[in-house]
Design a protein around this motif. Sequence first.
Motif, PDB file in Angstrom:
ATOM      1  N   GLU A  25       0.840  -1.204   0.000  1.00 14.87           N
ATOM      2  CA  GLU A  25       0.000   0.000   0.000  1.00 14.87           C
ATOM      3  C   GLU A  25       0.876   1.256   0.000  1.00 14.87           C
ATOM      4  O   GLU A  25       0.593   2.226  -0.691  1.00 14.87           O
ATOM      5  N   ALA A  26       1.950   1.238   0.774  1.00 10.76           N
ATOM      6  CA  ALA A  26       2.871   2.380   0.825  1.00 10.76           C
ATOM      7  C   ALA A  26       3.528   2.617  -0.529  1.00 10.76           C
ATOM      8  O   ALA A  26       3.709   3.767  -0.941  1.00 10.76           O
ATOM      9  N   LEU A  27       3.871   1.550  -1.226  1.00  9.24           N
ATOM     10  CA  LEU A  27       4.481   1.695  -2.553  1.00  9.24           C
ATOM     11  C   LEU A  27       3.492   2.294  -3.554  1.00  9.24           C
ATOM     12  O   LEU A  27       3.874   3.128  -4.383  1.00  9.24           O
ATOM     13  N   LYS A  28       2.222   1.890  -3.477  1.00  9.95           N
ATOM     14  CA  LYS A  28       1.195   2.497  -4.337  1.00  9.95           C
ATOM     15  C   LYS A  28       1.046   3.983  -4.002  1.00  9.95           C
ATOM     16  O   LYS A  28       0.928   4.827  -4.898  1.00  9.95           O
ATOM     17  N   ALA A  29       1.040   4.301  -2.719  1.00 14.78           N
ATOM     18  CA  ALA A  29       0.922   5.694  -2.292  1.00 14.78           C
ATOM     19  C   ALA A  29       2.125   6.501  -2.765  1.00 14.78           C
ATOM     20  O   ALA A  29       1.982   7.659  -3.182  1.00 14.78           O
ATOM     21  N   ILE A  53      -5.328   2.666   6.304  1.00 10.48           N
ATOM     22  CA  ILE A  53      -4.006   2.165   5.920  1.00 10.48           C
ATOM     23  C   ILE A  53      -3.972   1.687   4.464  1.00 10.48           C
ATOM     24  O   ILE A  53      -3.049   0.991   4.064  1.00 10.48           O
ATOM     25  N   SER A  54      -4.960   2.089   3.679  1.00 12.51           N
ATOM     26  CA  SER A  54      -4.947   1.791   2.240  1.00 12.51           C
ATOM     27  C   SER A  54      -4.057   2.819   1.548  1.00 12.51           C
ATOM     28  O   SER A  54      -3.709   3.853   2.129  1.00 12.51           O
ATOM     29  N   ALA A  55      -3.699   2.551   0.310  1.00 14.13           N
ATOM     30  CA  ALA A  55      -2.873   3.499  -0.442  1.00 14.13           C
ATOM     31  C   ALA A  55      -3.526   4.880  -0.481  1.00 14.13           C
ATOM     32  O   ALA A  55      -2.858   5.899  -0.245  1.00 14.13           O
ATOM     33  N   LYS A  56      -4.817   4.930  -0.753  1.00 12.59           N
ATOM     34  CA  LYS A  56      -5.526   6.218  -0.822  1.00 12.59           C
ATOM     35  C   LYS A  56      -5.487   6.943   0.532  1.00 12.59           C
ATOM     36  O   LYS A  56      -5.250   8.145   0.589  1.00 12.59           O
ATOM     37  N   ALA A  57      -5.682   6.204   1.609  1.00 14.95           N
ATOM     38  CA  ALA A  57      -5.636   6.812   2.941  1.00 14.95           C
ATOM     39  C   ALA A  57      -4.228   7.297   3.275  1.00 14.95           C
ATOM     40  O   ALA A  57      -4.058   8.358   3.879  1.00 14.95           O
ATOM     41  N   ILE A  58      -3.225   6.539   2.866  1.00 11.43           N
ATOM     42  CA  ILE A  58      -1.838   6.944   3.104  1.00 11.43           C
ATOM     43  C   ILE A  58      -1.536   8.236   2.354  1.00 11.43           C
ATOM     44  O   ILE A  58      -0.930   9.160   2.900  1.00 11.43           O
ATOM     45  N   VAL A  59      -1.980   8.309   1.107  1.00  8.96           N
ATOM     46  CA  VAL A  59      -1.781   9.542   0.318  1.00  8.96           C
ATOM     47  C   VAL A  59      -2.399  10.729   1.046  1.00  8.96           C
ATOM     48  O   VAL A  59      -1.776  11.780   1.185  1.00  8.96           O
ATOM     49  N   GLY A  60      -3.625  10.573   1.510  1.00 10.20           N
ATOM     50  CA  GLY A  60      -4.284  11.668   2.223  1.00 10.20           C
ATOM     51  C   GLY A  60      -3.558  12.057   3.491  1.00 10.20           C
ATOM     52  O   GLY A  60      -3.343  13.249   3.752  1.00 10.20           O
ATOM     53  N   SER A  61      -3.156  11.076   4.278  1.00 11.16           N
ATOM     54  CA  SER A  61      -2.454  11.365   5.538  1.00 11.16           C
ATOM     55  C   SER A  61      -1.119  12.041   5.293  1.00 11.16           C
ATOM     56  O   SER A  61      -0.787  13.039   5.943  1.00 11.16           O
ATOM     57  N   VAL A  62      -0.346  11.510   4.358  1.00  8.59           N
ATOM     58  CA  VAL A  62       0.970  12.100   4.077  1.00  8.59           C
ATOM     59  C   VAL A  62       0.815  13.500   3.484  1.00  8.59           C
ATOM     60  O   VAL A  62       1.546  14.427   3.871  1.00  8.59           O
ATOM     61  N   SER A  63      -0.135  13.694   2.588  1.00 13.27           N
ATOM     62  CA  SER A  63      -0.363  15.028   2.013  1.00 13.27           C
ATOM     63  C   SER A  63      -0.705  16.038   3.103  1.00 13.27           C
ATOM     64  O   SER A  63      -0.178  17.156   3.115  1.00 13.27           O
ATOM     65  N   ASN A  64      -1.576  15.646   4.027  1.00 14.07           N
ATOM     66  CA  ASN A  64      -1.937  16.538   5.137  1.00 14.07           C
ATOM     67  C   ASN A  64      -0.733  16.844   6.023  1.00 14.07           C
ATOM     68  O   ASN A  64      -0.552  17.985   6.453  1.00 14.07           O
ATOM     69  N   ALA A  91       1.033  20.477   6.669  1.00 12.00           N
ATOM     70  CA  ALA A  91       1.115  20.991   8.037  1.00 12.00           C
ATOM     71  C   ALA A  91       2.545  21.243   8.494  1.00 12.00           C
ATOM     72  O   ALA A  91       2.814  22.209   9.202  1.00 12.00           O
ATOM     73  N   LEU A  92       3.458  20.375   8.078  1.00 13.65           N
ATOM     74  CA  LEU A  92       4.842  20.453   8.562  1.00 13.65           C
ATOM     75  C   LEU A  92       5.768  21.232   7.653  1.00 13.65           C
ATOM     76  O   LEU A  92       6.809  21.697   8.100  1.00 13.65           O
ATOM     77  N   GLN A  93       5.411  21.343   6.398  1.00 14.61           N
ATOM     78  CA  GLN A  93       6.251  22.051   5.436  1.00 14.61           C
ATOM     79  C   GLN A  93       5.388  23.050   4.666  1.00 14.61           C
ATOM     80  O   GLN A  93       4.855  22.744   3.612  1.00 14.61           O
ATOM     81  N   PRO A  94       5.247  24.254   5.210  1.00 11.19           N
ATOM     82  CA  PRO A  94       4.332  25.234   4.632  1.00 11.19           C
ATOM     83  C   PRO A  94       4.585  25.572   3.160  1.00 11.19           C
ATOM     84  O   PRO A  94       3.695  26.028   2.471  1.00 11.19           O
ATOM     85  N   SER A  95       5.784  25.311   2.658  1.00 10.63           N
ATOM     86  CA  SER A  95       6.075  25.646   1.260  1.00 10.63           C
ATOM     87  C   SER A  95       5.479  24.624   0.304  1.00 10.63           C
ATOM     88  O   SER A  95       5.478  24.839  -0.904  1.00 10.63           O
ATOM     89  N   TYR A  96       4.963  23.499   0.821  1.00 11.56           N
ATOM     90  CA  TYR A  96       4.343  22.483  -0.027  1.00 11.56           C
ATOM     91  C   TYR A  96       3.101  23.056  -0.669  1.00 11.56           C
ATOM     92  O   TYR A  96       2.322  23.750  -0.056  1.00 11.56           O
ATOM     93  N   ARG A  97       2.894  22.743  -1.916  1.00  9.56           N
ATOM     94  CA  ARG A  97       1.724  23.258  -2.648  1.00  9.56           C
ATOM     95  C   ARG A  97       0.648  22.246  -2.723  1.00  9.56           C
ATOM     96  O   ARG A  97       0.628  21.218  -3.141  1.00  9.56           O
TER      97      ARG A  97
END
Length: 121
Positions: free
Chosen positions: A9-13, A100-111, A115-121
Amino acid sequence: MSAGVTLHEALKAYEELAEQGVTMRVVDLYSVKPLDSQTLHEAADATGFVVTIEDHYPEGGIGEAVASALSDHPIPVFKLAVSHRPRSGDPEVLRTDEGISAKAIVGSVSNLVRALQPSYR
């Protein structure tokens, strides 16, 4: 940092996040004893935060092992793990429900990146 089914799942994300311009690392944490703390420290230094993903409860799992190994590092460790009562069902549905699905991982990591790197677009 992940192992087993959640590694896939992490590799898909990873692929989806790369398309969005998010640079990350996926570490196959196939062994918690011995734990490859050198690789964990290198990944932590390169990324600024760590996300662990596991298909069981967080207590006594990968997230706790990684947090312990990185306790000397001033970076946050976020844990994605099972939080509901176990039940039978379609594996993809269960991973989605647990976040913990790929889609959920993408959402969590994007958030987290926003939150942690304000320069992220």
